[in-house]
Design a protein around this motif. Structure first.
Motif: not given
Length: 117
Positions: A10-14, A28-34, A38-39
């Motif tokens: 899941n990825k969210l970019t604003v 923000f990215e949720l990858k393999n429970d991690t 980045a900003f």
């Protein structure tokens, strides 16, 4: 069944821009429970100059300073500095490109700090 297999992420970019023209982009990215974050920010303080900065949740910062057509017409210089405070590693790359009607050349020297003791 899904142990060791990545089902997805899941990825969210604003993306937004301030009144003074500075672009801000948190992601923000949720990858393999991690969670990986980045900003990024970028802006142009003057015509022909661009400044970009990126910070990641790994605590690595990357800064780019780009100068286009200011030193010489057709010359683009991109200085990239990467710093990782956790490991103490630092590197700098100066990417240059010069382009005219009859010539097109590039150069990419890199400086890397030695591993800390």
């Amino acid at each position: 069944f899904n142990k060791g297999f990545s089902i997805g992420s899941n990825k969210l970019t604003v993306n937004t821009k301030t009144a003074s023209g500075i672009a801000l982009s948190p992601s923000f990215e949720l990858k393999n429970d991690t969670l990986v974050a980045a900003f990024e920010s970028s802006g142009s303080p003057a015509e022909g100059f661009t400044l970009k900065e990126k910070w990641t949740s790994d605590n690595v910062t990357k800064t780019n300073f780009v100068v286009t057509d200011k030193i010489a017409k057709g010359l683009k210089v991109d200085l990239e500095v990467v710093v990782n405070p956790a490991s103490g590693k630092k590197s700098a790359t100066a990417k240059t490109a010069y382009k005219t009607d009859c010539f097109n050349g590039t150069s990419t020297p890199t400086l890397t700090s030695p591993d800390p003791p």
